[in-house]
Motif scaffolding. Sequence first.
Motif, PDB file in Angstrom:
ATOM      1  N   MET A  46      48.948  36.985  24.257  1.00 50.19           N
ATOM      2  CA  MET A  46      48.214  38.273  24.095  1.00 50.19           C
ATOM      3  C   MET A  46      48.649  39.234  24.654  1.00 50.19           C
ATOM      4  SD  MET A  46      44.209  39.227  24.659  1.00 50.19           S
ATOM      5  CE  MET A  46      43.557  40.788  24.750  1.00 50.19           C
ATOM      6  N   LYS A  47      49.085  40.491  23.995  1.00 52.71           N
ATOM      7  CA  LYS A  47      49.799  41.564  24.738  1.00 52.71           C
ATOM      8  C   LYS A  47      48.753  42.332  25.539  1.00 52.71           C
ATOM      9  CE  LYS A  47      51.583  46.301  23.703  1.00 52.71           C
ATOM     10  NZ  LYS A  47      51.872  47.128  22.512  1.00 52.71           N
ATOM     11  N   PRO A  48      49.226  42.746  27.030  1.00 50.14           N
ATOM     12  CA  PRO A  48      48.085  43.386  27.477  1.00 50.14           C
ATOM     13  C   PRO A  48      48.220  44.897  27.053  1.00 50.14           C
ATOM     14  CG  PRO A  48      49.799  42.227  28.847  1.00 50.14           C
ATOM     15  CD  PRO A  48      50.154  42.092  27.516  1.00 50.14           C
ATOM     16  N   PRO A  49      46.835  45.508  27.363  1.00 48.01           N
ATOM     17  CA  PRO A  49      46.807  46.724  26.552  1.00 48.01           C
ATOM     18  C   PRO A  49      47.499  47.884  27.286  1.00 48.01           C
ATOM     19  CG  PRO A  49      44.879  46.230  27.654  1.00 48.01           C
ATOM     20  CD  PRO A  49      45.836  44.975  27.788  1.00 48.01           C
ATOM     21  N   ASP A  63      59.505  32.622  35.266  1.00 47.52           N
ATOM     22  CA  ASP A  63      59.058  31.236  35.880  1.00 47.52           C
ATOM     23  C   ASP A  63      57.887  31.292  36.803  1.00 47.52           C
ATOM     24  OD1 ASP A  63      58.633  28.848  36.658  1.00 47.52           O
ATOM     25  OD2 ASP A  63      60.627  28.315  37.247  1.00 47.52           O
ATOM     26  N   GLU A  64      56.557  30.851  36.094  1.00 49.73           N
ATOM     27  CA  GLU A  64      55.299  30.810  36.953  1.00 49.73           C
ATOM     28  C   GLU A  64      55.238  30.170  38.223  1.00 49.73           C
ATOM     29  OE1 GLU A  64      50.435  30.746  36.207  1.00 49.73           O
ATOM     30  OE2 GLU A  64      52.136  30.109  34.681  1.00 49.73           O
ATOM     31  N   ASN A  94      39.256  32.373  35.405  1.00 46.65           N
ATOM     32  CA  ASN A  94      40.162  32.603  34.345  1.00 46.65           C
ATOM     33  C   ASN A  94      41.358  33.194  34.730  1.00 46.65           C
ATOM     34  OD1 ASN A  94      37.505  32.694  32.912  1.00 46.65           O
ATOM     35  ND2 ASN A  94      37.571  35.324  32.798  1.00 46.65           N
ATOM     36  N   VAL A  95      41.531  32.976  36.143  1.00 48.56           N
ATOM     37  CA  VAL A  95      43.048  33.168  36.431  1.00 48.56           C
ATOM     38  C   VAL A  95      44.395  32.432  36.125  1.00 48.56           C
ATOM     39  CG1 VAL A  95      44.384  33.492  38.809  1.00 48.56           C
ATOM     40  CG2 VAL A  95      42.153  34.487  38.643  1.00 48.56           C
ATOM     41  N   PRO A  96      44.022  31.210  36.073  1.00 50.96           N
ATOM     42  CA  PRO A  96      45.235  30.558  35.522  1.00 50.96           C
ATOM     43  C   PRO A  96      45.698  30.899  34.213  1.00 50.96           C
ATOM     44  CG  PRO A  96      43.746  29.015  36.750  1.00 50.96           C
ATOM     45  CD  PRO A  96      42.858  30.314  36.704  1.00 50.96           C
ATOM     46  N   PHE A  97      44.695  31.114  33.289  1.00 45.21           N
ATOM     47  CA  PHE A  97      44.761  31.530  31.901  1.00 45.21           C
ATOM     48  C   PHE A  97      45.061  32.819  31.747  1.00 45.21           C
ATOM     49  CE2 PHE A  97      41.101  28.509  32.371  1.00 45.21           C
ATOM     50  CZ  PHE A  97      41.553  27.331  31.512  1.00 45.21           C
ATOM     51  N   LEU A 113      50.109  36.390  30.913  1.00 44.54           N
ATOM     52  CA  LEU A 113      51.079  37.220  31.318  1.00 44.54           C
ATOM     53  C   LEU A 113      52.383  36.964  31.112  1.00 44.54           C
ATOM     54  CD1 LEU A 113      51.231  40.302  32.338  1.00 44.54           C
ATOM     55  CD2 LEU A 113      50.713  39.323  34.684  1.00 44.54           C
ATOM     56  N   PHE A 114      52.625  35.604  31.843  1.00 46.41           N
ATOM     57  CA  PHE A 114      53.961  34.950  31.828  1.00 46.41           C
ATOM     58  C   PHE A 114      54.561  35.080  30.338  1.00 46.41           C
ATOM     59  CE2 PHE A 114      53.543  34.476  36.423  1.00 46.41           C
ATOM     60  CZ  PHE A 114      54.583  34.564  36.632  1.00 46.41           C
TER      61      PHE A 114
END
Length: 321
Positions: free
Chosen positions: A1-4, A98-99, A142-145, A150-151
């Motif tokens: 999903m693209k950040p707004p 790379d996360e 929600n952070v890991p998702f 984002l990556f």
Amino acid sequence: MKPPYDITQTILKLITSISEKIGEVNANYLNKQSPTLRKQNKIKTIHSSLQIEGNTLSQEQITALIENKRVIGPEKDITEVLNAIKVYENLESFKATDEKSFLTAHQIMMKGLIAKPGKYRTESVGIVKGLEVAHVAPPFGNVPFLMKDLFTYLKKSDEIVLIKSCVFHYETEFIHPFLDGNGRIGRLWQTIILMEKYPVFEFLPFETLINKTQNEYYESLSLSDKSGNSTVFIEYMLQVINQSLGELLNFNNRTLREIDRIEYFLKISSNQFTRKDYMNVFKDISTTTASRDLKKATDLKLITMQGKDNRTFYTINSYSS
């Protein structure tokens, strides 16, 4: 999903200006900085990024720590600087998309400062300024998702790198994935994203300008939070990058162009060369300027001149390469 976020006229103008400046940097070979200037700019970057977070050490003290000298100061501040030195001395070892690399950078940067460096937070957090809660971060579950998304955006979006770097910086601040160190890792990762595309950002200390404009920095974060997209922050960061590149060009054009030309040429040249060879690389300089550059390199014992007049040639001294 693209950040707004939205692409505004301001953003388009800044991208054009930045692109032109990067072109000028490349055209003048300023993307190959001398070791001395690289060190100075690394010190400025570390100092500015940590000063934003409240670190009290001076540039002189950071220089001393880089040189493995003893420094007197708060233990936490010294640890922060030593950690940052390890990160900034190994920027090329990190991969922007790379996360795991991202987590490793945080682990190094925050070692000895928080309980679980390099691990996403497992509790709720909010940012308090004065008596008000300035920002409530998303639930820790929600952070890991959110970071995975984002990556994915960073890897797969066809958006230009300049914008993606700003978006990643903002979203890191918004998500607040770690208990501490989010600001410094956000600024660091923007540098890493940019330098993979544009080598000049390895030593461009744009964090110095962020430090000087902290009110605008935090205001742009706040306004983006309130609007629900990162547009205002993108505009702010692009202005910072544009101004930082302008300052780099002004500084180099004034004082460093001669030595930068010399150092760049020595890296790409064969062992022996002539003034004509030198001018074939730097097509916009005069014969007089080329001769002055080569005399400077000779005086510095970087090269040795042999022959006379039209038969003059130069040999690179082995210890200068």
